[in-house]
Design an enzyme around this catalytic site. Sequence first.
Site, PDB file in Angstrom:
ATOM      1  N   ASP A   1      37.211  46.281  42.076  1.00 35.26           N
ATOM      2  CA  ASP A   1      36.566  45.305  42.895  1.00 35.26           C
ATOM      3  C   ASP A   1      37.526  44.133  42.747  1.00 35.26           C
ATOM      4  OD1 ASP A   1      36.265  44.074  40.500  1.00 35.26           O
ATOM      5  OD2 ASP A   1      34.171  43.487  40.883  1.00 35.26           O
TER       6      ASP A   1
ATOM      7  N   TYR B   1      34.398  52.083  44.899  1.00 35.04           N
ATOM      8  CA  TYR B   1      34.059  51.105  43.937  1.00 35.04           C
ATOM      9  C   TYR B   1      32.614  51.368  43.509  1.00 35.04           C
ATOM     10  CZ  TYR B   1      31.835  47.016  41.586  1.00 35.04           C
ATOM     11  OH  TYR B   1      31.137  46.456  40.576  1.00 35.04           O
TER      12      TYR B   1
ATOM     13  N   CYS C   1      40.877  32.779  27.344  1.00 35.00           N
ATOM     14  CA  CYS C   1      40.820  34.080  27.667  1.00 35.00           C
ATOM     15  C   CYS C   1      41.290  35.206  26.484  1.00 35.00           C
ATOM     16  CB  CYS C   1      41.698  34.424  28.980  1.00 35.00           C
ATOM     17  SG  CYS C   1      41.984  36.194  29.625  1.00 35.00           S
TER      18      CYS C   1
ATOM     19  N   CYS D   1      48.998  38.783  29.086  1.00 37.65           N
ATOM     20  CA  CYS D   1      49.263  38.452  30.497  1.00 37.65           C
ATOM     21  C   CYS D   1      50.853  37.625  31.014  1.00 37.65           C
ATOM     22  CB  CYS D   1      48.003  37.182  30.734  1.00 37.65           C
ATOM     23  SG  CYS D   1      48.293  36.657  32.736  1.00 37.65           S
TER      24      CYS D   1
ATOM     25  N   TRP E   1      20.032  44.937  34.979  1.00 39.88           N
ATOM     26  CA  TRP E   1      20.494  46.256  35.083  1.00 39.88           C
ATOM     27  C   TRP E   1      21.121  46.541  33.832  1.00 39.88           C
ATOM     28  CZ3 TRP E   1      20.766  42.559  38.855  1.00 39.88           C
ATOM     29  CH2 TRP E   1      21.932  41.887  39.090  1.00 39.88           C
ATOM     30  N   ARG E   2      21.853  45.871  32.870  1.00 37.98           N
ATOM     31  CA  ARG E   2      22.424  46.142  31.848  1.00 37.98           C
ATOM     32  C   ARG E   2      21.633  46.632  30.481  1.00 37.98           C
ATOM     33  NH1 ARG E   2      27.519  41.582  32.111  1.00 37.98           N
ATOM     34  NH2 ARG E   2      28.514  42.903  33.903  1.00 37.98           N
TER      35      ARG E   2
ATOM     36  N   LEU F   1      19.045  39.030  51.646  1.00 41.32           N
ATOM     37  CA  LEU F   1      20.456  39.366  51.131  1.00 41.32           C
ATOM     38  C   LEU F   1      21.546  39.712  52.066  1.00 41.32           C
ATOM     39  CD1 LEU F   1      18.882  42.208  48.522  1.00 41.32           C
ATOM     40  CD2 LEU F   1      20.005  39.900  47.923  1.00 41.32           C
TER      41      LEU F   1
ATOM     42  N   THR G   1      27.116  39.338  47.675  1.00 44.64           N
ATOM     43  CA  THR G   1      25.778  38.659  47.260  1.00 44.64           C
ATOM     44  C   THR G   1      26.203  38.075  45.863  1.00 44.64           C
ATOM     45  OG1 THR G   1      24.480  39.952  48.684  1.00 44.64           O
ATOM     46  CG2 THR G   1      23.715  38.102  47.116  1.00 44.64           C
TER      47      THR G   1
ATOM     48  N   GLU H   1      24.128  47.667  42.058  1.00 44.89           N
ATOM     49  CA  GLU H   1      25.701  47.385  42.451  1.00 44.89           C
ATOM     50  C   GLU H   1      25.573  47.450  44.109  1.00 44.89           C
ATOM     51  OE1 GLU H   1      28.436  47.440  41.193  1.00 44.89           O
ATOM     52  OE2 GLU H   1      27.878  47.757  39.177  1.00 44.89           O
TER      53      GLU H   1
END
Length: 387
Positions: free
Chosen positions: A142, A124, A206, A212, A28-29, A84, A47, A41
């Site tokens: 999220d 969201y 990261c 951070c 879906w990207r 699902l 899931t 989404e």
Amino acid sequence: MDWSKNQIKEFQQDLLSWYDDNKKPLPWRKTTEPYKIWISEIMSQQTQVETVMPYYERFMKKYPTIETLAQADDAELLKLWEGLGYYSRARNLKIAAQEVVDKYNGKFPDNLADILSLKGIGPYTAAAIASISFGLAEPAIDGNLMRVTSRLFELDCDISKSSSRKIFDGYLRKLISKKRPGDFNQALMDLGSLVCSPKSPKCEACPLLNYCAAAASGKQLNYPVKTKKIKQKDLYFTAFALENSLGEYYLEKRPSKGLLADMWTFPLTELPAADFEKMITDGSVSKNIVIPELPESISKMEYIANFTHIFSHQKWNLAIIKLKPEETFEVADELLSEDKMWVHFDSKVLTENGQPKVSRSQIPLAGPQVKMFEILDKKNKKIDLLK
């Protein structure tokens, strides 16, 4: 938050550069089409993404447009969703699709308020669609985004409380890229999944290490702050697998409201925990067991196995009992109502006329029922090997 504009700009650049090099290759990207983003989404809620991908592909093939989803047959939709879980998501998808067709002439709304008004879409999901499909600078908050943000700024607000969402929204609205809001949200999702994990964050890898606060103080595992979940309530059931002389199993449709609504299962009866434990320990069926109303008299009961199926608020402990009807049993479909059915255990088995009858591949099965068929499959294969 006291970051300068230059610091925020550098933060966005570092995050998005990492995303461009490391983003998950999800189907879906490849698109920003709101219908496809919406389906992905909703499927991804509760899931794992790896589990979702084949479901997404099958769903798009079956319902390529909002119009086709709005006209979907309920049983076929639930069957496609089988595995699902949280089946209300599938029902809400159809309702929302009908709302888009009726209210917006089939065109997905392009503003946050209208997206939020659709059935089954929360803050969201609405923000994810708005940012990815329409370029709106809306933080899609999220668990991943809250974990990353809480560590960046050492936020001690409890992420399990709905009131905390406003705090995270305030921070993320200052950080989000106005040029690439969808990619910004997805970058933080991937970072939280791949790098800034709950128990073993890979801080050395990261891209946000220099920003951070938690990493600087060595307190990464102190964040996010979250109260413990309430333990699921244990419930105990006997599941009755009644097989007829044609190798079919008797299933019942659950009520249209409540847990596993409109899904098909073996007849279930609840029993006390002590009786359940005795049954699975002894491997025998008590004479006092409550048998539900069945279409035929029973000549034999055999304990097969037990397993646990976990929902968000309940834990079902199920013992499978296989039933054999009287020798004189004859199948009489006319005695069944719409919510009762004989189902082929193996969908390849044909009737005496050579025609496939209703099989378990044609009706929406509840999650526990799918597991029960798997257990019976293994049991039958072992029996066949011993013959």
